[in-house]
Design a protein around this motif. Structure first.
Motif, PDB file in Angstrom:
ATOM      1  N   ARG A   4       0.944  -1.223  -0.034  1.00 37.18           N
ATOM      2  CA  ARG A   4      -0.005   0.108   0.044  1.00 37.18           C
ATOM      3  C   ARG A   4       0.899   1.180   0.044  1.00 37.18           C
ATOM      4  N   ILE A   5       0.911   2.007  -1.234  1.00 37.79           N
ATOM      5  CA  ILE A   5       1.882   3.071  -1.219  1.00 37.79           C
ATOM      6  C   ILE A   5       1.096   4.560  -1.521  1.00 37.79           C
ATOM      7  N   ALA A   6       1.913   5.563  -0.702  1.00 29.30           N
ATOM      8  CA  ALA A   6       1.157   6.642  -0.847  1.00 29.30           C
ATOM      9  C   ALA A   6       2.493   7.665  -1.531  1.00 29.30           C
ATOM     10  N   VAL A   7       1.839   8.402  -2.228  1.00 30.77           N
ATOM     11  CA  VAL A   7       2.834   9.640  -2.983  1.00 30.77           C
ATOM     12  C   VAL A   7       2.265  10.631  -2.433  1.00 30.77           C
ATOM     13  N   VAL A   8       3.468  11.438  -1.874  1.00 31.70           N
ATOM     14  CA  VAL A   8       3.136  12.760  -1.162  1.00 31.70           C
ATOM     15  C   VAL A   8       3.693  13.793  -1.838  1.00 31.70           C
ATOM     16  N   GLY A   9       2.838  14.776  -2.497  1.00 31.71           N
ATOM     17  CA  GLY A   9       3.296  15.908  -3.394  1.00 31.71           C
ATOM     18  C   GLY A   9       3.055  15.292  -4.806  1.00 31.71           C
ATOM     19  N   ALA A  10       1.796  14.787  -5.033  1.00 33.02           N
ATOM     20  CA  ALA A  10       1.641  13.582  -6.184  1.00 33.02           C
ATOM     21  C   ALA A  10       1.507  15.025  -7.627  1.00 33.02           C
ATOM     22  N   THR A  11       1.125  16.190  -6.968  1.00 30.32           N
ATOM     23  CA  THR A  11       0.739  17.042  -8.292  1.00 30.32           C
ATOM     24  C   THR A  11       2.065  17.812  -8.788  1.00 30.32           C
ATOM     25  N   GLY A  12       3.195  17.715  -8.088  1.00 31.71           N
ATOM     26  CA  GLY A  12       4.459  18.380  -8.548  1.00 31.71           C
ATOM     27  C   GLY A  12       5.150  17.398  -9.553  1.00 31.71           C
ATOM     28  N   ASN A  13       6.240  18.046 -10.158  1.00 28.85           N
ATOM     29  CA  ASN A  13       6.875  17.426 -11.164  1.00 28.85           C
ATOM     30  C   ASN A  13       7.656  16.255 -10.665  1.00 28.85           C
ATOM     31  N   VAL A  14       8.247  16.104  -9.374  1.00 25.33           N
ATOM     32  CA  VAL A  14       8.716  14.797  -8.922  1.00 25.33           C
ATOM     33  C   VAL A  14       7.594  13.747  -8.606  1.00 25.33           C
ATOM     34  N   GLY A  15       6.577  14.264  -8.011  1.00 29.13           N
ATOM     35  CA  GLY A  15       5.492  13.420  -7.542  1.00 29.13           C
ATOM     36  C   GLY A  15       4.979  12.827  -8.820  1.00 29.13           C
ATOM     37  N   GLU A  17       6.554  12.141 -11.547  1.00 26.66           N
ATOM     38  CA  GLU A  17       7.216  11.231 -12.003  1.00 26.66           C
ATOM     39  C   GLU A  17       7.267   9.853 -11.156  1.00 26.66           C
ATOM     40  N   MET A  18       7.217   9.890  -9.902  1.00 25.45           N
ATOM     41  CA  MET A  18       7.148   9.006  -8.927  1.00 25.45           C
ATOM     42  C   MET A  18       6.041   7.863  -9.608  1.00 25.45           C
ATOM     43  N   LEU A  19       4.803   8.578  -9.693  1.00 24.55           N
ATOM     44  CA  LEU A  19       3.734   7.696  -9.906  1.00 24.55           C
ATOM     45  C   LEU A  19       4.082   7.048 -11.503  1.00 24.55           C
ATOM     46  N   ASN A  20       4.514   7.795 -12.507  1.00 25.80           N
ATOM     47  CA  ASN A  20       4.869   7.284 -13.725  1.00 25.80           C
ATOM     48  C   ASN A  20       5.925   5.912 -13.469  1.00 25.80           C
ATOM     49  N   ILE A  21       7.022   6.199 -12.635  1.00 21.68           N
ATOM     50  CA  ILE A  21       7.967   5.281 -12.592  1.00 21.68           C
ATOM     51  C   ILE A  21       7.472   3.990 -11.892  1.00 21.68           C
ATOM     52  N   LEU A  22       6.728   4.312 -10.926  1.00 24.82           N
ATOM     53  CA  LEU A  22       5.997   3.111 -10.121  1.00 24.82           C
ATOM     54  C   LEU A  22       5.151   2.249 -11.062  1.00 24.82           C
ATOM     55  N   ALA A  23       4.575   2.826 -11.927  1.00 23.67           N
ATOM     56  CA  ALA A  23       3.829   2.017 -13.002  1.00 23.67           C
ATOM     57  C   ALA A  23       4.802   1.584 -13.957  1.00 23.67           C
ATOM     58  N   GLU A  24       5.693   2.302 -14.481  1.00 28.76           N
ATOM     59  CA  GLU A  24       6.626   1.731 -15.525  1.00 28.76           C
ATOM     60  C   GLU A  24       7.580   0.494 -15.029  1.00 28.76           C
ATOM     61  N   ARG A  25       7.633   0.642 -13.783  1.00 31.31           N
ATOM     62  CA  ARG A  25       8.439  -0.384 -13.263  1.00 31.31           C
ATOM     63  C   ARG A  25       7.631  -1.739 -12.680  1.00 31.31           C
ATOM     64  N   GLU A  26       6.545  -1.538 -12.880  1.00 31.28           N
ATOM     65  CA  GLU A  26       5.412  -2.459 -12.268  1.00 31.28           C
ATOM     66  C   GLU A  26       5.782  -2.723 -10.880  1.00 31.28           C
ATOM     67  N   PHE A  27       5.804  -1.713  -9.936  1.00 29.34           N
ATOM     68  CA  PHE A  27       6.050  -1.962  -8.378  1.00 29.34           C
ATOM     69  C   PHE A  27       4.823  -2.693  -7.926  1.00 29.34           C
ATOM     70  N   LEU A 317      14.929  14.672 -12.787  1.00 33.00           N
ATOM     71  CA  LEU A 317      13.520  14.267 -12.237  1.00 33.00           C
ATOM     72  C   LEU A 317      13.312  12.808 -12.198  1.00 33.00           C
ATOM     73  N   ARG A 318      14.282  12.097 -12.664  1.00 30.86           N
ATOM     74  CA  ARG A 318      14.320  10.577 -12.427  1.00 30.86           C
ATOM     75  C   ARG A 318      15.558  10.024 -11.764  1.00 30.86           C
ATOM     76  N   LYS A 319      16.614   9.648 -12.173  1.00 32.52           N
ATOM     77  CA  LYS A 319      17.850   8.991 -11.482  1.00 32.52           C
ATOM     78  C   LYS A 319      17.955  10.239  -9.974  1.00 32.52           C
ATOM     79  N   GLY A 320      17.719  11.542 -10.463  1.00 32.36           N
ATOM     80  CA  GLY A 320      17.971  12.502  -9.455  1.00 32.36           C
ATOM     81  C   GLY A 320      16.856  12.874  -8.308  1.00 32.36           C
ATOM     82  N   ALA A 321      15.771  12.018  -8.663  1.00 34.96           N
ATOM     83  CA  ALA A 321      14.605  12.313  -7.430  1.00 34.96           C
ATOM     84  C   ALA A 321      13.729  10.928  -7.677  1.00 34.96           C
ATOM     85  N   ALA A 322      12.950  10.833  -8.439  1.00 32.53           N
ATOM     86  CA  ALA A 322      11.719  10.193  -8.570  1.00 32.53           C
ATOM     87  C   ALA A 322      12.183   8.348  -8.782  1.00 32.53           C
ATOM     88  N   LEU A 323      13.149   8.307  -9.720  1.00 32.89           N
ATOM     89  CA  LEU A 323      13.276   6.833  -9.989  1.00 32.89           C
ATOM     90  C   LEU A 323      14.387   6.440  -8.873  1.00 32.89           C
TER      91      LEU A 323
END
Ligand code: 2RA
Length: 340
Positions: A4-15, A17-27, A317-323
């Protein structure tokens, strides 16, 4: 069985990307919550092929949630991260608030994955500064082989590092150069950023370095090895996404450029693109959206006994933060929070 995962700050650039990458990597997600401030309540954000409506961070109960990826400023993190941690939810924080806390692991999984084992001291794990993350991915394999003494780095950091306002300012200023009637309000940078470069990121410190430069020094020591001496000059450049770095490395032991190139080619998270010809190197525009840290221009430094120069580029935004944050969550799942 997933998390059960929460993304806090989901409307910002990094937030986002976190949602995108969770989906891309099929977390492995059983349930996901997109959290934001009350003013963004109900904003729709994408999670793979799903659309989520943001929920109110202020009233959210973290009890029963496994992991919270935080991508909000230090001030708000100071309020909500302890609340989540106390409720038993492991916080992976992208702000600088906890990075230098000895009881909080500061993690780049390709470098010090084992550090996540110390998460339970505060139930918080810190994500490094974007300019540090890509650099230590390159330094670690070389340090293991030839023991780094000193690093001199100059960064060329994109405006997305300072958030949406930084992106808007570059865009508006660039348009205004061609349409002088256009007006814009400079609100992020002390000088014009369009068609210019600014040797100033974050605040100035007593000794004349900026806090961004201090972060690269302190975080490299915590993540890789405290013996490594680092000196940095961090520069903002008129690029939207993608940080670049010119890195000079002095080693204890001899390491020639061919061996350095072979080591980097085999290292996790790295893509070496290094040909001594037109276009034989990576530029920030080409790294956007990619997971890799790209290395080019690998060459001996003939001015010192054991020196190598290299060029390092990655999506900040990826390796530097969300990824990196999602990779920490993956590592947490593999090492300590096993499910199913
Ligand atoms: C920047 N590294 O680039 C800082 C914070 N993201 O502005």
């Amino acid at each position: 069985m997933g998390y059960r995962i929460a993304v806090v700050g989901a409307t910002g650039n990094v937030g986002r990307e976190m949602l995108n990458i969770l989906a891309e990597r099929e977390f492995p997600v059983d349930e996901i919550a997109a959290l934001a401030s009350r003013r963004s309540l109900g904003t729709e954000v994408s999670f793979g092929d799903r659309t989520l409506k943001t929920q109110d961070l202020d009233t959210f109960d973290f009890t029963g949630w496994d992991i919270a990826l935080f991508a909000i400023g230090s001030d708000a993190t100071r309020i909500y991260a302890p609340k989540a941690a106390k409720a038993g939810c492991v916080v992976i924080d992208n702000s600088s608030l906890y990075r230098y806390d000895p009881d909080v692991p500061l993690v780049v999984p390709e470098v010090n994955a084992q550090a996540v084992d110390g998460y339970a001291r505060k139930n918080i794990i810190a994500n490094p500064n974007c300019s540090t993350a890509q650099m230590v991915v390159a330094l670690k394999p070389l340090h293991d082989r030839a023991r780094i003494k000193r690093v001199v780095v100059s960064t060329y950091q994109s405006v997305s590092g300072s958030g949406k306002d930084g992106i808007d300012e570059l865009w508006d200023q660039t348009k205004a150069v061609y349409n002088p009637t256009d007006d814009y309000q400079a609100k992020v940078y002390p000088k014009q950023i369009a068609f210019n470069v600014i040797p100033h990121i974050d605040v100035f410190m007593e000794d004349g370095q900026t806090k961004e430069e201090w972060k690269m020094v302190a975080e490299t020591k915590k993540i890789v090895d405290p013996v490594i001496k680092v000196t940095a000059t961090c520069v903002r450049v008129p690029v939207f996404v993608g940080h670049a770095e010119a890195i000079n490395i002095e080693f204890e032991d001899h390491l020639d450029e061919a061996e350095a190139r072979d080591i980097l080619r085999e290292a996790p998270g790295i893509m070496v693109i290094d040909k001594r010809e037109d276009g034989g190197y990576v530029t920030p525009i080409e790294c956007v959206g990619d997971f890799a840290t790209f290395i080019s221009r690998i060459r001996q430094d003939p001015t010192i006994d054991n020196g190598i120069n290299l060029w390092c580029v990655s999506d900040n935004l990826r390796k530097g933060a969300a990824l990196n944050a999602v990779q920490i969550a993956e590592t947490l799942g593999q090492r300590v929070l096993k499910k199913g």
